[in-house]
Scaffold this active site. Structure first.
Site, PDB file in Angstrom:
ATOM      1  N   CYS A 170       0.844  -1.204   0.000  1.00  0.00           N
ATOM      2  CA  CYS A 170       0.000   0.000   0.000  1.00  0.00           C
ATOM      3  C   CYS A 170       0.875   1.248   0.000  1.00  0.00           C
ATOM      4  O   CYS A 170       1.598   1.518   0.953  1.00  0.00           O
ATOM      5  CB  CYS A 170      -0.917  -0.068   1.226  1.00  0.00           C
ATOM      6  SG  CYS A 170      -1.541   1.483   1.853  1.00  0.00           S
ATOM      7  N   CYS A 174       0.368   3.805   2.746  1.00  0.00           N
ATOM      8  CA  CYS A 174       0.868   3.266   4.025  1.00  0.00           C
ATOM      9  C   CYS A 174       2.367   3.510   4.155  1.00  0.00           C
ATOM     10  O   CYS A 174       2.852   3.915   5.211  1.00  0.00           O
ATOM     11  CB  CYS A 174       0.603   1.760   4.117  1.00  0.00           C
ATOM     12  SG  CYS A 174      -1.134   1.301   4.105  1.00  0.00           S
TER      13      CYS A 174
END
Ligand SMILES: [Zn+2]
Length: 152
Positions: free
Chosen positions: A76, A79
């Site tokens: 991600c 993230c």
């Protein structure tokens, strides 16, 4: 005055980020770099603690301080962008908070248990119960502010 016993200093259960032992630490000594009575390592490291399924529940259920959780995954992009900000936030939130992260790709049971629908998702746990949740990446200042706001 009646003969009341002297006030006991308030102490808190702090779960060791290394060995998961539950330590009792006087509240006044939280900031004095307490060490674990079992493994002798620092109870606060100034960095998020990576937790898998096996350790997560004990950390959130036995901790007397609120636990901030970043549900994330390695694939991600947002993230990964947030990771250094989250680490900065950890330095500012400890020892008032325990700051942890959960890799939802590794701990899929936790992602399912807490119905994590998007990542990153921040969640705040007190006494083992989730009290607040916020999806989406944030910078360090906003992470700290969000944690403080929801710690009531
Ligand atoms: Zn320990």
């Amino acid at each position: 005055m009646s003969n009341t016993s002297p006030a006991q200093p308030e102490s808190l259960h702090i779960v060791c980020p290394h060995c998961d032992a539950v330590n009792r630490v006087p509240a006044a000594r939280l900031a004095a770099e307490p060490v674990c009575g079992k493994c002798q390592k620092a109870l606060f490291t100034g960095a998020p603690v990576d937790l898998g399924s096996a350790r997560f529940l004990k950390q959130i259920e036995r901790s007397d301080i609120p636990v901030l959780v970043d549900f994330w995954a390695p694939w991600c992009g947002p993230c990964r962008t947030m990771a250094p900000f989250y680490a900065q936030a950890a330095q500012r939130l400890e020892p008032q908070f325990r700051v942890v992260k959960v890799d939802t790709e590794q701990a899929q049971d936790l992602a399912a248990r807490y119905a994590i629908r998007s990542i990153p998702t921040l969640a705040l746990f007190k006494g083992g119960r989730e009290v607040a949740r916020q999806p989406g990446a944030m910078d360090a200042q906003n992470i700290v502010a969000w944690a403080m706001q929801n710690n009531r």
